[in-house]
Write an enzyme that holds these catalytic residues in place. Structure first.
Site, mmCIF file in Angstrom:
data_model
loop_
_atom_site.group_PDB
_atom_site.id
_atom_site.type_symbol
_atom_site.label_atom_id
_atom_site.label_comp_id
_atom_site.label_asym_id
_atom_site.label_seq_id
_atom_site.Cartn_x
_atom_site.Cartn_y
_atom_site.Cartn_z
ATOM 1 N N ASP A 163 -3.350 58.346 46.317
ATOM 2 C CA ASP A 163 -3.833 57.328 45.384
ATOM 3 C C ASP A 163 -5.355 57.450 45.288
ATOM 4 O O ASP A 163 -6.049 57.386 46.308
ATOM 5 C CB ASP A 163 -3.441 55.945 45.898
ATOM 6 C CG ASP A 163 -3.832 54.810 44.953
ATOM 7 O OD1 ASP A 163 -4.506 55.068 43.941
ATOM 8 O OD2 ASP A 163 -3.456 53.662 45.247
ATOM 9 N N SER A 184 -2.848 46.879 43.661
ATOM 10 C CA SER A 184 -4.190 47.239 43.232
ATOM 11 C C SER A 184 -5.124 46.032 43.390
ATOM 12 O O SER A 184 -5.243 45.481 44.472
ATOM 13 C CB SER A 184 -4.165 47.766 41.795
ATOM 14 O OG SER A 184 -5.394 48.373 41.460
#
Length: 571
Positions: free
Chosen positions: A498, A222
């Site tokens: 995602d 991330s």
């Protein structure tokens, strides 16, 4: 025991501060994911969760020892498998607060080691995992059974988790004011990692494992995934290779695509219910005599601002990101939310006057007509969100976001301020409605950039030494490569569904790339957020797609290492 929340609502900020001082681990346990996604409303939700957890702990017997600050990693508390690692004690490394000034003060940065697979004097690598925007303790399962352990086992290397400055216990300041946070930026944090790689001396290891004597493989997921890519670009002489998982290398102001991914990837029936509900809700909010009844249906009649109402009902959508292939760590909250929206109307409900089974429209007292999906949505919000507001407080106390004072506490326990500061200064990612009002959507059109970004001015008034810019300086991030960031021995791993994918090199806005050993570019089918980071003790028990990506990561890292050469020794 009478809960500490049984006080006047005017003491809300003071109560929170008192509770987290009494129970210091509570603030760090509160779900920071809501803050990452929902801004000011996320801070409200974070505080409510912290208050609830603190009251729960204080209501237990003192013999439970909740005040202890154990220096060891507790595998059971973190949900990890039973480990054959010795207890993991944090180690400390001295860093300058300001890498770009002479004679800077210093602080202690925390890190952890896994030497279980270490083979000395074999040119084995150091596998370092960037802790990112949370306490490094939250990353320790990946040192034990996740990607760090998997790669260390395959290479005979040392595993490391490096905590990010300002997070966990790597805190260089005594408060979180605007001025105190001015050294929390991408450049300083990257320099921390570079200094660590170049100079650290690991306890209990005689061998010099700094670069250039040892190859370092840098992993992040991330935000930390973007940092992994940045480290490979900015410090290629220190970072031999990097794996950037769900790496948000594209910073943006409006991140409306996050919810668009969820809309398209969720069960079509659930998405359809959400689209219909939001369309009807936005219509009713525009009708003065109808909106109070609508808000009342959700338990939020007295919430003054329609934007706050829209942000409260958005909150269940954040559960999508919490999905994981491992049911022991993943969440099923999104599925439960969808099940609630799909629920048929059974029996008699006194709130309903008329229900039309053909149109699935519900007529409420006062004549307001709503789709059954709106009615079900309202019940879910009342039962799962509004119910978290203590009875001593109004819904405005709990869910209002227009009182600046609610966001100006600067004590260290208010660590929600850390990522919000980074968002407001460099990264952006404000979760808004789509810019085209004709596009189907699952969030209200009231969630504008102006509304979502107002917390920056509220939480960070100008200091003596630093001012938060009017809008984040996303150029500072995007100048490092944006969607096109690339280098040899830099891998990108993303999840097919995602919600952060639109900000990664796998975005639909980015060019397609070949997937090679030297520049891996891989997409996990049905994967969500950095699904390759966690693993099982026995990798044969992992689902096929996870077992496959882990094997591919081992393959390309070991291939990279075959090309590494130690520096020539002077004679």
């Amino acid at each position: 025991m009478v809960g500490l929340l049984s006080l006047s609502p005017m003491f809300f900020p003071a109560i929170f501060g008192a509770l987290v001082l009494l129970v210091p681990e509570v603030a760090s346990k509160a779900d920071i994911n809501s803050v990452r996604l929902f801004g000011a409303q996320g801070v409200n939700l974070w505080k409510l969760e912290a208050l609830r957890d603190a009251n729960a702990i204080l209501s237990q017997e003192p013999s439970l020892g909740f005040h202890s600050q154990a220096p060891f990693y507790d595998y059971e508390r973190h949900g990890a498998a039973v480990s054959n690692l010795p207890p993991l004690r944090g180690h400390w490394f001295r860093q300058p607060i300001d890498h770009f000034a002479n004679n800077s003060r210093t602080f202690r940065q925390r890190y952890w080691l896994n030497t279980r697979h270490y083979k000395p004097n074999t040119s084995a690598p150091v596998i370092v995992l960037d802790g990112g925007e949370t306490s490094g303790e939250d990353r320790l399962p990946f040192l034990d059974t996740g990607i760090v352990d998997i790669l260390a086992k395959a290479t005979g290397g040392v595993g490391v988790v490096l905590e990010h400055r300002y997070y966990g216990r790597s805190i260089p300041v005594s408060n979180l004011s605007t001025d105190a946070l001015r050294f929390l930026n991408n450049e300083q944090a990257l320099a921390d990692s570079a200094n660590f790689i170049a100079t650290v001396k690991f306890p209990g290891i005689d061998e010099d494992l700094t670069t250039p004597n040892t190859p370092w493989i840098y992993y992040g997921g991330s935000y930390a995934g973007a940092r992994a890519a940045h480290m490979r670009i900015l410090y290629p002489d220190l970072v031999y290779g990097a794996i950037a998982s769900s790496a948000v290398t594209h910073a943006s102001l409006s991140n409306w695509e996050y919810m668009e991914i969820i809309r398209r990837a969720a069960n079509p029936r659930c998405s359809n219910h959400l689209e219909k509900a939001i369309q009807r809700i936005d219509t009713l909010l525009a009708i003065p005599f109808a909106k109070r009844t609508l808000k009342g249906l959700f338990g939020l009649a007295d919430l003054e601002h329609d934007e706050d109402f829209a942000s409260v009902i958005e909150s269940p959508l954040g559960a999508w990101q919490a999905k994981n292939w491992d049911p022991a760590v993943g969440s099923t909250d999104f599925e439960q939310f969808c099940d609630a929206l799909n629920k048929p109307l059974l029996g008699h409900d006194p709130e309903i006057l008329i229900y039309d089974n053909i149109t699935q429209m519900v007529t409420l007292p006062g004549g307001l007509r709503v789709d059954l999906s709106v009615y079900n949505y309202a019940n879910y919000i009342k039962e799962n969100v509004v119910s978290q507001c203590p009875p001593e407080f109004t819904v405005e106390d709990c869910f209002g976001t227009f009182d600046d004072k609610k966001f100006q506490e600067t004590a260290l326990e208010h660590d929600w301020r850390l990522w919000v500061f980074q968002v407001c200064t460099q990264w952006g990612y404000f979760s808004t409605a789509p810019p085209d009002p004709r596009r189907p959507r699952i969030v209200s059109k009231l969630l504008t950039l102006e509304y979502e970004s107002k917390i920056c001015k509220q939480a960070f008034p100008p200091g003596k030494y630093f001012q938060v810019p009017p809008m984040p300086n996303i150029t500072a991030v995007n100048a490092l490569g944006d969607f096109d960031i690339a280098a040899d021995r830099l891998a990108f791993i993303d999840g097919e569904v995602d919600p952060w994918r639109p900000c990664t090199p796998h975005s639909e806005y980015a060019r397609n790339r070949p997937d090679t050993i030297l520049r891996p570019f891989k997409l996990i089918p049905h994967g969500v957020h950095h699904w390759d980071e966690n693993g099982l003790r026995n990798t044969d028990d992992e689902p096929f797609d996870i077992r496959k990506i882990h094997a591919e990561e081992v393959d390309f890292v070991t291939a990279w290492l075959k090309d590494w050469k130690p520096p020539k020794q002077d004679h």
